[in-house]
Motif scaffolding. Structure first.
Motif: not given
Lengths: 115, 228, 133, 144
Positions: B168-177, D43-51, D129-139
């Protein structure tokens, strides 16, 4: 029979270690990313392959001694090798591509190729 | 015989870990530092296997060497790879580190010997877990799983909640904030007007073309990671 | 071995101090986080080495002859007691590693935001820009 | 399509095996090293590889970020659900012995309880883990 299997297994483990050593030296000594990848790829296929062969021979010895559950160990070792055969070349390929995309020119010997 | 070999492997791994750590301090290329951090995690996973903590080793290899490295590389794609030269003299931090380390080493004098079977740490509930878990939890040979899931279920619950909170924290900081109120560009501060989107700022100041490019070639854009 | 009894702890303390030094002496925020990561891994090593018992094995219970481990080797003397290492530090550190990656992700996302606002992740430059505002 | 044939085919061959290995780690966790945390990460690593190979856009089509967020929350709910279930069956919170009838063998309930909470951990860790990867990679990066 036991002695022969054991000796064979140790020979292949030592061979695997030798290839690992050569590959490591190659990674340290070779000039650029592509040649280093060449050395690292050899570490994966030859080195790890021989190491796994040695372990397989040890497992076969165990099975001959009536350890029925060691079949699973054998199965897993074979699986590991199969996956290594897939992943190692793909990873090397990806790294080489990334290097090329990043604009790393392949190393050529001085006075060879580029005039 | 085997114990001596185990100790030998242990010493070799610890020395390799120390070398990797010092290399992390010395390098100025952040890409190299991240890769070395991944190597550090993998080596420590090996050390955990030597110390019989197979579950910890597995987790460290998957999490520390895998996901952490991916996240750090994703960050580097956004913040760049270069670290500027150190501006301070390293004397004060070195002093602090040496004093702290000295105190800690002094403290180890009271620790019972490494690997002793009679150490106080093994006397309390550990023996109970090992001897009675088969009877109390059922046929779950991996004691770590039964302790993690049943005896210490509360710990694991809180921990699951912690990683959820981190998401939740990372999403608040990073996702289209929202964008920052001021952005430092070309030597001066620019005030960002309300309603400006990220795309507007990218169009104004320049930046990456889109998410796809960031991922595809992000980590590859160093000079091959080769620095010596 | 030369007084191996405490060597492990000392080596782990050295690693800990390497991470600590990276954390306090570098200005770069990503480098600081890497140092924090090293520090954390070393703390985990400390706990795991407290749980180690010499001659012990991983805390996975085995029945005689089933897994082909210690018991099978010592099949000669039947009811030999297998020595298991202490599972409690393993459990605690298992959760610590995953929490560690969660905090690392949070720290990295803060670094990304700082970089967007200041255009740098060097601590002294950030301070300078703050003062020049 | 681009020309990265080896990478694409290799990823397509390997991804299902990575997912199966994650499930193996999950369900073999009672007998060997493994469990929810490790399985979730794999499990998340498979999706990270795909991405990484097919690009973030395609990965988002396969696994929308919203699903990842819901997974992250769902796991905690599953965990708490097992705890409350054992509470409603008459025991304490997270006391799995009460998951079945009191006359029933309590270890049976313990076993199913552990499987349940490990499933919760798997789902949470995977989603996070998937959400974190999306958050960093989609920025998107703003040059400053």
């Amino acid at each position: 029979m036991d002695m022969a299997l054991d000796a064979l297994s140790w020979i292949s483990i030592v061979a695997g270690l030798f290839f690992m050593l050569v590959g490591t030296l190659g990674v340290l000594r070779l000039p650029d990313i592509y040649t280093r990848l060449h050395a690292a790829g050899m570490t994966d296929t030859m080195g790890a392959g021989f190491l796994i062969l040695g372990m397989v021979l040890q497992t076969v010895q165990g099975i001959l001694h009536g350890e029925s559950t060691w079949w699973f160990v054998l199965f897993r070792l074979v699986l590991i090798y199969v996956f290594l055969l897939f992943t190692s070349p793909i990873a090397s390929h990806a790294l080489a591509r990334a290097g090329l995309a990043g604009g790393v020119a392949p190393w050529t010997a001085p006075g060879d190729g580029d005039e | 015989m085997t114990e001596t070999m185990v100790q030998l492997v242990d010493v070799v791994l610890l020395v390799l870990l120390a070398i990797t750590g010092i290399a992390v301090i010395r390098t100025r290329n952040l890409f190299v530092a991240v890769m070395l951090a991944g190597i550090y995690s993998l080596l420590s996973a090996g050390l955990f296997v030597v110390m019989d903590a197979v579950d910890v080793a597995f987790t460290e290899a998957a999490v520390g060497a895998g996901i952490s490295t991916v996240l750090m590389l994703g960050t580097l794609a956004l913040v760049g790879y270069k670290e500027s030269a150190p501006t301070h003299k390293p004397i004060l931090p070195l002093f602090v580190v040496l004093v702290t380390g000295g105190i800690l080493v002094y403290g180890t004098a009271e620790i019972p010997p490494f690997g002793g079977a009679d150490n106080p740490a093994h006397k309390h509930v550990a023996a109970h877990y090992i001897h009675d878990s088969e009877e109390e939890i059922g046929h779950i040979p991996n004691v770590v799983t039964s302790v993690l899931g049943s005896y210490r279920g509360y710990d694991t619950m809180g921990e699951t909640a912690v990683i959820f909170t981190a998401m939740v924290g990372v999403l608040l900081l990073l996702s289209r904030g929202p964008l920052p109120k001021r952005i430092f560009h070309a030597g001066q501060w620019h005030t960002v007007k309300a309603g400006t989107t990220r795309e507007d700022m990218v169009a104004k100041f320049g930046g990456d073309a889109g998410p796809d490019e960031t991922v595809k070639d992000g980590p590859a854009r160093t000079e091959g990671g080769a620095d010596g | 071995m030369i007084s191996f009894t405490l060597f492990n702890y000392w080596a782990v303390i050295v690693l800990m101090m390497v991470g600590f030094y990276t954390l306090i002496s570098r200005d770069n925020l990503v480098k600081k986080l890497i140092g924090l990561n090293i520090f954390q891994t070393s703390v985990i090593m400390m706990y795991v080495s407290i749980g180690k018992i010499t001659g012990g094995t991983a805390p996975i219970l085995m029945e005689s002859g089933d897994h082909g481990g210690e018991v099978a080797v010592d099949a000669g003397h039947a009811a030999v007691e297998v020595l298991y290492s202490n599972p409690i530090p393993h459990v605690l550190m298992l959760t610590a590693i995953v929490v560690g990656v969660a905090t690392l992700a949070l720290g990295l996302s803060l670094v990304v935001r700082i970089n967007e606002a200041y255009g740098t992740i060097e601590e002294d430059e950030i301070a300078r820009k703050d003062n020049a505002r | 399509m681009d020309d990265r044939v080896i990478l694409r085919i290799g990823t397509k061959i390997l991804s299902p095996f990575i997912l199966i290995f994650a499930l193996y780690v999950q369900f073999h966790g009672d007998y060997g090293p493994g469990g929810g945390f490790q399985a979730g990460v794999i499990f998340a690593a498979a999706f990270v590889l795909y991405a990484l190979v097919f690009g973030l856009g395609n990965a988002i089509k396969v696994m929308p970020p919203k699903v990842a967020y819901i997974c992250g929350a769902m796991g905690v709910v599953i965990y708490l659900g097992v705890g409350y279930l054992s509470m409603f069956r008459g025991g304490e919170f997270l006391n799995y012995s009460y998951l079945f009838d009191p006359e029933h063998d309590p270890t049976h309930g313990q076993h199913y309880g552990i499987i349940g909470i490990e499933l919760g951990v798997l789902v949470t860790v995977f989603g996070v883990m998937v959400a974190l990867f999306y958050a960093f990679a989609g920025r998107r990066r703003i040059d400053t």
